[in-house]
Design a protein around this motif. Sequence first.
Motif, PDB file in Angstrom:
ATOM      1  N   ILE A 113       0.854  -1.186   0.000  1.00 45.38           N
ATOM      2  CA  ILE A 113       0.000   0.000   0.000  1.00 45.38           C
ATOM      3  C   ILE A 113       0.892   1.239   0.000  1.00 45.38           C
ATOM      4  O   ILE A 113       2.060   1.182   0.402  1.00 45.38           O
ATOM      5  CB  ILE A 113      -0.965   0.019   1.198  1.00 45.38           C
ATOM      6  CG1 ILE A 113      -0.197   0.034   2.529  1.00 45.38           C
ATOM      7  CG2 ILE A 113      -1.914  -1.167   1.130  1.00 45.38           C
ATOM      8  CD1 ILE A 113      -1.110   0.162   3.746  1.00 45.38           C
ATOM      9  N   GLY A 114       0.351   2.358  -0.472  1.00 42.88           N
ATOM     10  CA  GLY A 114       1.176   3.547  -0.605  1.00 42.88           C
ATOM     11  C   GLY A 114       0.452   4.834  -0.287  1.00 42.88           C
ATOM     12  O   GLY A 114      -0.782   4.896  -0.248  1.00 42.88           O
ATOM     13  N   LYS A 115       1.250   5.875  -0.075  1.00 42.29           N
ATOM     14  CA  LYS A 115       0.737   7.226   0.142  1.00 42.29           C
ATOM     15  C   LYS A 115       0.844   8.009  -1.158  1.00 42.29           C
ATOM     16  O   LYS A 115       1.569   7.644  -2.081  1.00 42.29           O
ATOM     17  CB  LYS A 115       1.567   7.953   1.200  1.00 42.29           C
ATOM     18  CG  LYS A 115       1.671   7.273   2.545  1.00 42.29           C
ATOM     19  CD  LYS A 115       2.599   8.090   3.443  1.00 42.29           C
ATOM     20  CE  LYS A 115       2.875   7.408   4.762  1.00 42.29           C
ATOM     21  NZ  LYS A 115       3.816   8.191   5.597  1.00 42.29           N
ATOM     22  N   ASN A 122       0.158   8.646   8.314  1.00 43.86           N
ATOM     23  CA  ASN A 122      -0.236   7.273   8.024  1.00 43.86           C
ATOM     24  C   ASN A 122      -1.351   7.194   6.990  1.00 43.86           C
ATOM     25  O   ASN A 122      -2.167   6.280   7.014  1.00 43.86           O
ATOM     26  CB  ASN A 122      -0.670   6.570   9.315  1.00 43.86           C
ATOM     27  CG  ASN A 122       0.498   6.271  10.222  1.00 43.86           C
ATOM     28  OD1 ASN A 122       1.555   5.854   9.758  1.00 43.86           O
ATOM     29  ND2 ASN A 122       0.313   6.491  11.521  1.00 43.86           N
ATOM     30  N   ASN A 123      -1.383   8.161   6.085  1.00 50.05           N
ATOM     31  CA  ASN A 123      -2.434   8.196   5.072  1.00 50.05           C
ATOM     32  C   ASN A 123      -2.084   7.297   3.879  1.00 50.05           C
ATOM     33  O   ASN A 123      -1.852   7.761   2.767  1.00 50.05           O
ATOM     34  CB  ASN A 123      -2.680   9.630   4.603  1.00 50.05           C
ATOM     35  CG  ASN A 123      -3.268  10.494   5.690  1.00 50.05           C
ATOM     36  OD1 ASN A 123      -3.931   9.995   6.597  1.00 50.05           O
ATOM     37  ND2 ASN A 123      -3.014  11.787   5.611  1.00 50.05           N
ATOM     38  N   PRO A 140      -7.730  -3.265   3.299  1.00 46.95           N
ATOM     39  CA  PRO A 140      -7.953  -2.359   4.439  1.00 46.95           C
ATOM     40  C   PRO A 140      -9.031  -1.321   4.140  1.00 46.95           C
ATOM     41  O   PRO A 140      -9.136  -0.815   3.019  1.00 46.95           O
ATOM     42  CB  PRO A 140      -6.580  -1.698   4.618  1.00 46.95           C
ATOM     43  CG  PRO A 140      -5.606  -2.673   4.061  1.00 46.95           C
ATOM     44  CD  PRO A 140      -6.314  -3.310   2.895  1.00 46.95           C
ATOM     45  N   ASN A 141      -9.826  -0.991   5.136  1.00 44.65           N
ATOM     46  CA  ASN A 141     -10.950  -0.062   4.962  1.00 44.65           C
ATOM     47  C   ASN A 141     -10.522   1.348   4.583  1.00 44.65           C
ATOM     48  O   ASN A 141     -11.324   2.119   4.041  1.00 44.65           O
ATOM     49  CB  ASN A 141     -11.794  -0.012   6.235  1.00 44.65           C
ATOM     50  CG  ASN A 141     -12.579  -1.287   6.467  1.00 44.65           C
ATOM     51  OD1 ASN A 141     -12.984  -1.944   5.519  1.00 44.65           O
ATOM     52  ND2 ASN A 141     -12.777  -1.646   7.723  1.00 44.65           N
ATOM     53  N   PHE A 142      -9.269   1.714   4.878  1.00 47.50           N
ATOM     54  CA  PHE A 142      -8.829   3.083   4.605  1.00 47.50           C
ATOM     55  C   PHE A 142      -8.370   3.289   3.162  1.00 47.50           C
ATOM     56  O   PHE A 142      -8.067   4.407   2.756  1.00 47.50           O
ATOM     57  CB  PHE A 142      -7.696   3.482   5.570  1.00 47.50           C
ATOM     58  CG  PHE A 142      -6.562   2.487   5.653  1.00 47.50           C
ATOM     59  CD1 PHE A 142      -5.590   2.421   4.667  1.00 47.50           C
ATOM     60  CD2 PHE A 142      -6.478   1.627   6.733  1.00 47.50           C
ATOM     61  CE1 PHE A 142      -4.549   1.518   4.747  1.00 47.50           C
ATOM     62  CE2 PHE A 142      -5.443   0.708   6.836  1.00 47.50           C
ATOM     63  CZ  PHE A 142      -4.471   0.654   5.838  1.00 47.50           C
TER      64      PHE A 142
END
Length: 255
Positions: A113-115, A122-123, A140-142
């Motif tokens: 996962i990445g920003k 932590n976005n 992941p939900n985010f």
Amino acid sequence: MNFQKKSKLQTIEKEAFSKSSIRNIVIPNEVKIIGSSAFSDCELLQDIEISEESKLQTIEEYAFDGTSIESITIPSSVIDLKGGWCTGTSELIQVKVSPLNPRFKLVGDVMIIGKSSNESNNNYENLNFCFQSIKKITIPNFIKCIDSLAFAKSKIVNIKIPNNVRIIGKYAFYECRQLQHIEFSKESKLEIIEKDAFTRTPIKSITIPNNVKVIGLYAFSFCNKLRSIEISKESKLQMIENCAFEGSSIENITI
């Protein structure tokens, strides 16, 4: 293939080693860019070494597509993994991401996962890559964006798209030949299904979430088993691009 230990090479250009018979390579520490399709279709390539001291910043589209690599390390210097950088790697069983990397991290040993920036937060909003061997996964939900080619050619069978996902990128599930079911909830915030997102998958039905505004070119093309599409009366759909369902066998569209 070996470079001199103090090699000053900074860029491995587009298709530089494509379709060659190399079996292993050590990327010099000064290399900053591995170009598009640089090692694509190197079917014998099993070992690629990238050290933690590497200055590598960018791995471009299809860089390792069609190789037999079994592991790869993403050093702390990498800030850009283009969509599809590692698609077509059916033998890949291990990815290591430096814990010092400001942009990317490994989750559950199966996905990266990445920003969208290097900011110290932590976005992590983008799902960049998943192993082709996976059959089941919890996103992941985010996550807000499933990047281009993130699941392409994987063995995923069922997928539940989290409510916060806004974009499913180009070719995200391209040629997932075992994909049977895609689940969205009524609270889904999905807005865009991009070009070829689900092309050549065996899904049988799909319910388009109400917030979807655009279904892209060839988004569900050549889904030979696709019979039913449900679009709610509350749908915000504004555009279905040309050939979105070409080659599918749709019998029923419910609106």
